[in-house]
Design a protein around this motif. Structure first.
Motif, mmCIF file in Angstrom:
data_model
loop_
_atom_site.group_PDB
_atom_site.id
_atom_site.type_symbol
_atom_site.label_atom_id
_atom_site.label_comp_id
_atom_site.label_asym_id
_atom_site.label_seq_id
_atom_site.Cartn_x
_atom_site.Cartn_y
_atom_site.Cartn_z
ATOM 1 N N THR A 187 0.624 -0.958 -0.374
ATOM 2 C CA THR A 187 0.157 -0.121 -0.112
ATOM 3 C C THR A 187 0.698 0.788 0.083
ATOM 4 O O THR A 187 1.840 1.360 0.847
ATOM 5 C CB THR A 187 -0.814 0.114 1.432
ATOM 6 N N ALA A 188 0.804 2.143 -1.318
ATOM 7 C CA ALA A 188 1.476 3.121 -1.545
ATOM 8 C C ALA A 188 0.592 4.689 -0.424
ATOM 9 O O ALA A 188 1.566 5.707 0.188
ATOM 10 C CB ALA A 188 2.088 3.666 -2.703
ATOM 11 N N SER A 189 -0.510 4.616 -0.774
ATOM 12 C CA SER A 189 -1.646 4.823 -0.145
ATOM 13 C C SER A 189 -3.349 4.827 0.069
ATOM 14 O O SER A 189 -3.049 4.073 -0.603
ATOM 15 C CB SER A 189 -1.619 7.171 -0.969
ATOM 16 N N LEU A 190 -3.469 5.447 0.841
ATOM 17 C CA LEU A 190 -5.125 5.045 1.225
ATOM 18 C C LEU A 190 -6.169 5.851 1.681
ATOM 19 O O LEU A 190 -5.167 7.109 2.755
ATOM 20 C CB LEU A 190 -4.687 4.357 2.501
ATOM 21 N N SER A 191 -7.187 6.562 1.531
ATOM 22 C CA SER A 191 -8.070 7.222 1.600
ATOM 23 C C SER A 191 -9.428 7.073 1.926
ATOM 24 O O SER A 191 -9.145 5.628 1.797
ATOM 25 C CB SER A 191 -7.778 8.686 1.200
ATOM 26 N N ALA A 192 -9.746 7.485 2.581
ATOM 27 C CA ALA A 192 -11.320 6.834 3.623
ATOM 28 C C ALA A 192 -11.193 7.352 4.760
ATOM 29 O O ALA A 192 -11.450 8.816 4.643
ATOM 30 C CB ALA A 192 -10.766 5.739 5.016
ATOM 31 N N THR A 193 -13.670 7.218 4.290
ATOM 32 C CA THR A 193 -14.146 7.764 5.145
ATOM 33 C C THR A 193 -15.132 6.991 6.287
ATOM 34 O O THR A 193 -15.393 5.715 5.584
ATOM 35 C CB THR A 193 -15.285 7.946 4.074
ATOM 36 N N LEU A 194 -14.990 7.385 6.996
ATOM 37 C CA LEU A 194 -15.490 6.263 8.159
ATOM 38 C C LEU A 194 -16.698 7.377 8.179
ATOM 39 O O LEU A 194 -17.063 7.843 8.722
ATOM 40 C CB LEU A 194 -15.167 6.391 9.282
ATOM 41 N N LEU A 195 -18.277 6.314 8.245
ATOM 42 C CA LEU A 195 -19.963 6.793 8.192
ATOM 43 C C LEU A 195 -20.650 5.968 9.175
ATOM 44 O O LEU A 195 -20.773 7.248 9.736
ATOM 45 C CB LEU A 195 -20.458 6.476 6.726
ATOM 46 N N HIS A 196 -19.511 5.144 9.081
ATOM 47 C CA HIS A 196 -21.497 4.499 10.949
ATOM 48 C C HIS A 196 -20.421 3.805 11.434
ATOM 49 O O HIS A 196 -19.477 2.758 10.877
ATOM 50 C CB HIS A 196 -22.102 4.081 10.309
ATOM 51 N N PRO A 197 -20.712 3.479 12.614
ATOM 52 C CA PRO A 197 -19.659 2.675 13.772
ATOM 53 C C PRO A 197 -19.683 1.243 12.952
ATOM 54 O O PRO A 197 -20.776 0.544 12.236
ATOM 55 C CB PRO A 197 -20.361 2.452 14.610
ATOM 56 N N VAL A 198 -18.417 0.473 12.983
ATOM 57 C CA VAL A 198 -18.221 -1.146 12.814
ATOM 58 C C VAL A 198 -18.332 -1.965 14.239
ATOM 59 O O VAL A 198 -17.984 -2.015 14.824
ATOM 60 C CB VAL A 198 -17.103 -1.229 12.062
ATOM 61 N N GLN A 199 -19.715 -2.459 14.309
ATOM 62 C CA GLN A 199 -20.023 -2.885 14.908
ATOM 63 C C GLN A 199 -19.856 -4.410 15.591
ATOM 64 O O GLN A 199 -19.460 -5.247 14.635
ATOM 65 C CB GLN A 199 -21.935 -3.110 16.211
ATOM 66 N N VAL A 200 -18.364 -4.961 17.091
ATOM 67 C CA VAL A 200 -18.456 -5.994 17.249
ATOM 68 C C VAL A 200 -18.964 -6.673 17.654
ATOM 69 O O VAL A 200 -19.917 -6.436 18.372
ATOM 70 C CB VAL A 200 -17.237 -5.475 18.637
ATOM 71 N N THR A 228 -27.389 -5.301 6.360
ATOM 72 C CA THR A 228 -29.166 -4.648 5.851
ATOM 73 C C THR A 228 -28.413 -3.417 4.317
ATOM 74 O O THR A 228 -29.466 -2.966 4.222
ATOM 75 C CB THR A 228 -29.918 -3.855 7.082
ATOM 76 N N GLY A 229 -27.512 -3.403 4.467
ATOM 77 C CA GLY A 229 -26.514 -2.574 3.237
ATOM 78 C C GLY A 229 -26.451 -1.081 3.949
ATOM 79 O O GLY A 229 -25.769 -0.198 2.891
ATOM 80 N N THR A 230 -26.256 -1.065 4.914
ATOM 81 C CA THR A 230 -25.806 0.620 5.265
ATOM 82 C C THR A 230 -24.309 0.213 5.183
ATOM 83 O O THR A 230 -23.194 -1.088 5.851
ATOM 84 C CB THR A 230 -26.344 0.442 6.937
ATOM 85 N N LEU A 231 -23.658 1.330 4.552
ATOM 86 C CA LEU A 231 -22.802 1.726 4.507
ATOM 87 C C LEU A 231 -21.104 3.143 5.137
ATOM 88 O O LEU A 231 -22.134 3.180 6.169
ATOM 89 C CB LEU A 231 -22.139 2.187 3.061
ATOM 90 N N CYS A 232 -20.922 1.665 6.258
ATOM 91 C CA CYS A 232 -20.182 1.845 7.381
ATOM 92 C C CYS A 232 -18.643 2.459 7.123
ATOM 93 O O CYS A 232 -18.901 3.448 8.247
ATOM 94 C CB CYS A 232 -19.662 0.756 8.087
ATOM 95 N N ALA A 233 -17.933 2.143 5.784
ATOM 96 C CA ALA A 233 -17.005 3.061 5.398
ATOM 97 C C ALA A 233 -16.347 2.520 4.354
ATOM 98 O O ALA A 233 -16.781 1.173 3.237
ATOM 99 C CB ALA A 233 -15.553 2.567 6.937
ATOM 100 N N THR A 234 -15.874 3.204 3.605
ATOM 101 C CA THR A 234 -15.247 3.738 2.351
ATOM 102 C C THR A 234 -14.131 4.172 2.333
ATOM 103 O O THR A 234 -13.746 4.735 2.922
ATOM 104 C CB THR A 234 -16.529 3.809 1.056
ATOM 105 N N ALA A 235 -12.664 3.355 1.263
ATOM 106 C CA ALA A 235 -12.047 3.215 0.512
ATOM 107 C C ALA A 235 -11.305 3.542 -0.523
ATOM 108 O O ALA A 235 -12.062 2.879 -1.727
ATOM 109 C CB ALA A 235 -11.030 2.619 1.657
ATOM 110 N N GLU A 236 -10.198 4.433 -0.908
ATOM 111 C CA GLU A 236 -9.371 4.004 -2.281
ATOM 112 C C GLU A 236 -7.758 4.200 -1.620
ATOM 113 O O GLU A 236 -7.342 5.243 -0.990
ATOM 114 C CB GLU A 236 -9.802 5.575 -2.771
#
Length: 246
Positions: A187-200, A228-236
């Motif tokens: 991995t040279a770079s990682l960008s991300a947006t956190l939207l909703h909690p990732v539940q344990v 249910t399809g809720t987006l918790c986090a996404t990255a590039e």
């Protein structure tokens, strides 16, 4: 060399077991350590040099909301605010991911080495234990993943560094499965947006997809969703294959 003026600094140490390659801190986890302090909810993290595990390095605050990890005079990793990262409109369904998992069970697991994120043989609490499978019709890597309580004892939702860690390997598997990248691509770079909690203790769907490829460079996307399809986090991420030996 560092760019901007350092404002505050403190020592941080990546635990010994949090590595992708032996002795080198796992990129996604490292990125999350910096990104959780960057204002705005989205960050781009660039990896300049390997960061060791089990040894203190200095985390510095930079101008304009940036952060960096430094050892001596060398910048190891840097982070800055960025625009939100989006996900494709069409993502594989839970049913498709489960089907890919059943096929993987028939053919045998993919070999990710002793990786903090995708080595399913690690002891409980010592890794994410994500088991990725190819979904060739969509050019996706998919995993049905339940974050184990031992990863974050006493917590209901994963901290940022573990969510970012969960977004890292999907891109690596996509690069290998559908881009022909070798196993030592990094991995040279990682960008991300956190939207909703990732539940344990709750099942999630983890996805990776290709975006573009140019020579050694593999630009990929990844996401974590609920059942249910809720987006918790996404990255590039930009993954970089090793240069050919002359």
């Amino acid at each position: 060399m560092n760019g901007g003026t350092a404002k505050q600094a403190r020592s941080v140490t990546v635990p010994d077991h949090v590595y992708g390659f032996p002795g080198v801190a796992f990129g996604g986890y490292l990125a999350g350590l910096l990104a959780r302090e960057v204002p705005g909810g989205s960050a781009k993290v660039s990896f300049h040099r390997p960061t060791p595990v089990g040894r203190p390095v200095e985390l510095r605050e930079r101008e304009r909301g940036g952060r960096e990890l430094v050892h001596g005079d060398a910048v190891l990793t840097s982070a800055r605010p960025c625009a939100p990262v989006s996900a494709p409109d069409r993502l594989p369904s839970w049913r498709e991911a489960e089907r890919a998992g059943r096929e993987l069970a028939r053919t045998g697991p993919l070999d990710g080495g002793d990786c903090f994120a995708c080595n399913t043989e690690r002891a409980t609490g010592r890794g994410l234990r994500q088991l990725f499978a190819p979904l060739p019709e969509h050019s996706r890597a998919v995993a049905v993943w339940t974050p184990e309580p031992a990863l974050y004892p006493g917590g209901d939702a994963l901290p940022a560094e573990l969510v970012w860690a969960g977004l890292d390997c999907p891109g690596g598997w996509v690069s290998r499965l559908f881009g022909g990248a070798p196993a030592n691509t990094v991995t040279a770079s990682l960008s991300a947006t956190l939207l909703h909690p990732v539940q344990v203790g709750v099942e999630h769907l983890v996805l990776g997809w290709p975006i573009t490829r140019s020579g050694r460079k593999h630009l990929v996307g990844s996401a974590i969703l609920t059942r249910t399809g809720t987006l918790c986090a996404t990255a590039e991420a930009l993954w970089l294959a090793p240069a050919a030996r002359r």
